[in-house]
Scaffold this motif. Structure first.
Motif, mmCIF file in Angstrom:
data_model
loop_
_atom_site.group_PDB
_atom_site.id
_atom_site.type_symbol
_atom_site.label_atom_id
_atom_site.label_comp_id
_atom_site.label_asym_id
_atom_site.label_seq_id
_atom_site.Cartn_x
_atom_site.Cartn_y
_atom_site.Cartn_z
ATOM 1 N N ASN A 1 -0.347 4.703 -10.816
ATOM 2 C CA ASN A 1 -1.157 5.886 -11.107
ATOM 3 C C ASN A 1 -2.540 5.729 -10.497
ATOM 4 O O ASN A 1 -3.106 4.633 -10.517
ATOM 5 N N SER A 2 -3.081 6.833 -9.988
ATOM 6 C CA SER A 2 -4.447 6.823 -9.477
ATOM 7 C C SER A 2 -5.413 6.812 -10.660
ATOM 8 O O SER A 2 -5.008 7.009 -11.808
ATOM 9 N N SER A 3 -6.690 6.594 -10.378
ATOM 10 C CA SER A 3 -7.684 6.504 -11.456
ATOM 11 C C SER A 3 -7.818 7.814 -12.225
ATOM 12 O O SER A 3 -8.261 7.810 -13.374
ATOM 13 N N ASP A 4 -7.413 8.933 -11.631
ATOM 14 C CA ASP A 4 -7.472 10.208 -12.353
ATOM 15 C C ASP A 4 -6.174 10.507 -13.109
ATOM 16 O O ASP A 4 -5.975 11.596 -13.641
ATOM 17 N N GLY A 5 -5.261 9.512 -13.147
ATOM 18 C CA GLY A 5 -4.042 9.652 -13.928
ATOM 19 C C GLY A 5 -2.856 10.233 -13.177
ATOM 20 O O GLY A 5 -1.777 10.374 -13.739
ATOM 21 N N ARG A 6 -3.023 10.550 -11.910
ATOM 22 C CA ARG A 6 -1.942 11.141 -11.118
ATOM 23 C C ARG A 6 -0.906 10.074 -10.784
ATOM 24 O O ARG A 6 -1.230 8.983 -10.326
ATOM 25 N N LEU A 7 0.381 10.390 -11.004
ATOM 26 C CA LEU A 7 1.463 9.478 -10.670
ATOM 27 C C LEU A 7 1.658 9.472 -9.162
ATOM 28 O O LEU A 7 1.928 10.506 -8.557
ATOM 29 N N VAL A 8 1.493 8.312 -8.543
ATOM 30 C CA VAL A 8 1.595 8.171 -7.093
ATOM 31 C C VAL A 8 2.972 7.650 -6.697
ATOM 32 O O VAL A 8 3.533 8.031 -5.678
ATOM 33 N N LEU A 9 3.532 6.784 -7.535
ATOM 34 C CA LEU A 9 4.804 6.139 -7.216
ATOM 35 C C LEU A 9 5.513 5.785 -8.514
ATOM 36 O O LEU A 9 4.877 5.335 -9.471
ATOM 37 N N LYS A 10 6.823 6.002 -8.541
ATOM 38 C CA LYS A 10 7.648 5.547 -9.668
ATOM 39 C C LYS A 10 9.018 5.243 -9.108
ATOM 40 O O LYS A 10 9.654 6.112 -8.515
ATOM 41 N N GLN A 11 9.435 3.984 -9.257
ATOM 42 C CA GLN A 11 10.734 3.586 -8.721
ATOM 43 C C GLN A 11 11.274 2.371 -9.445
ATOM 44 O O GLN A 11 10.529 1.602 -10.034
ATOM 45 N N VAL A 12 12.582 2.224 -9.376
ATOM 46 C CA VAL A 12 13.227 1.029 -9.899
ATOM 47 C C VAL A 12 12.991 -0.077 -8.878
ATOM 48 O O VAL A 12 13.156 0.136 -7.672
ATOM 49 N N ALA A 13 12.556 -1.241 -9.352
ATOM 50 C CA ALA A 13 12.235 -2.354 -8.462
ATOM 51 C C ALA A 13 12.849 -3.639 -9.010
ATOM 52 O O ALA A 13 12.961 -3.818 -10.219
ATOM 53 N N THR A 14 13.235 -4.517 -8.100
ATOM 54 C CA THR A 14 13.819 -5.792 -8.499
ATOM 55 C C THR A 14 12.742 -6.875 -8.576
ATOM 56 O O THR A 14 11.680 -6.745 -7.973
ATOM 57 N N ALA A 15 13.029 -7.926 -9.294
ATOM 58 C CA ALA A 15 12.092 -9.043 -9.443
ATOM 59 C C ALA A 15 11.792 -9.663 -8.090
ATOM 60 O O ALA A 15 12.619 -9.641 -7.186
ATOM 61 N N GLY A 16 10.571 -10.194 -7.952
ATOM 62 C CA GLY A 16 10.148 -10.828 -6.713
ATOM 63 C C GLY A 16 8.998 -10.066 -6.084
ATOM 64 O O GLY A 16 8.350 -9.249 -6.741
ATOM 65 N N LEU A 17 8.747 -10.324 -4.811
ATOM 66 C CA LEU A 17 7.659 -9.650 -4.105
ATOM 67 C C LEU A 17 8.092 -8.243 -3.704
ATOM 68 O O LEU A 17 9.172 -8.053 -3.155
ATOM 69 N N HIS A 18 7.247 -7.287 -3.990
ATOM 70 C CA HIS A 18 7.528 -5.889 -3.681
ATOM 71 C C HIS A 18 6.401 -5.363 -2.801
ATOM 72 O O HIS A 18 5.233 -5.465 -3.157
ATOM 73 N N ARG A 19 6.737 -4.806 -1.645
ATOM 74 C CA ARG A 19 5.743 -4.309 -0.688
ATOM 75 C C ARG A 19 5.427 -2.851 -0.973
ATOM 76 O O ARG A 19 6.321 -2.037 -1.155
ATOM 77 N N LEU A 20 4.131 -2.530 -1.012
ATOM 78 C CA LEU A 20 3.669 -1.156 -1.196
ATOM 79 C C LEU A 20 3.085 -0.656 0.113
ATOM 80 O O LEU A 20 2.208 -1.293 0.688
ATOM 81 N N ASP A 21 3.578 0.475 0.605
ATOM 82 C CA ASP A 21 3.032 1.112 1.795
ATOM 83 C C ASP A 21 1.919 2.049 1.339
ATOM 84 O O ASP A 21 2.171 3.051 0.677
#
Length: 93
Positions: free
Chosen positions: A46-66
């Motif tokens: 979520n951004s600082s104003d509360g807007r949802l930017v990303l929501k996804q199922v993710a697996t354990a370990g390192l996850h890359r954010l674009d």
């Protein structure tokens, strides 16, 4: 004559308390960042104003954010897994 009343409020509904912090690096970041997920679950950003930017199922370990296209600012990352909640923060330049 006065009566003193003590009120205690609890909620059975709502977000569980954060269990631990998420490791996010580099921080601050520009184009990409990585977040270390201690277990699989639903990752929300979520951004600082509360807007949802990303929501996804993710697996354990390192996850890359674009981060390309994300406006500069502070973001809050939350991983929810099996009733547990992990939180982290990311600053995008």
């Amino acid at each position: 004559n006065t009566t003193q009343l003590e009120v205690s409020l609890t909620s059975a509904v709502g977000d569980p308390a954060p269990l631990a912090s998420l490791e996010v690096f580099p921080n601050p970041a520009r184009e990409t960042a990585q977040v270390g997920l201690p277990e699989s679950g639903v990752l929300s950003v979520n951004s600082s104003d509360g807007r949802l930017v990303l929501k996804q199922v993710a697996t354990a370990g390192l996850h890359r954010l674009d981060l390309r296209g994300w406006p500069p600012g502070k973001y809050v990352l939350v991983l929810e897994s099996k009733g547990k909640r992990y939180e982290g923060a990311l600053l995008v330049n």
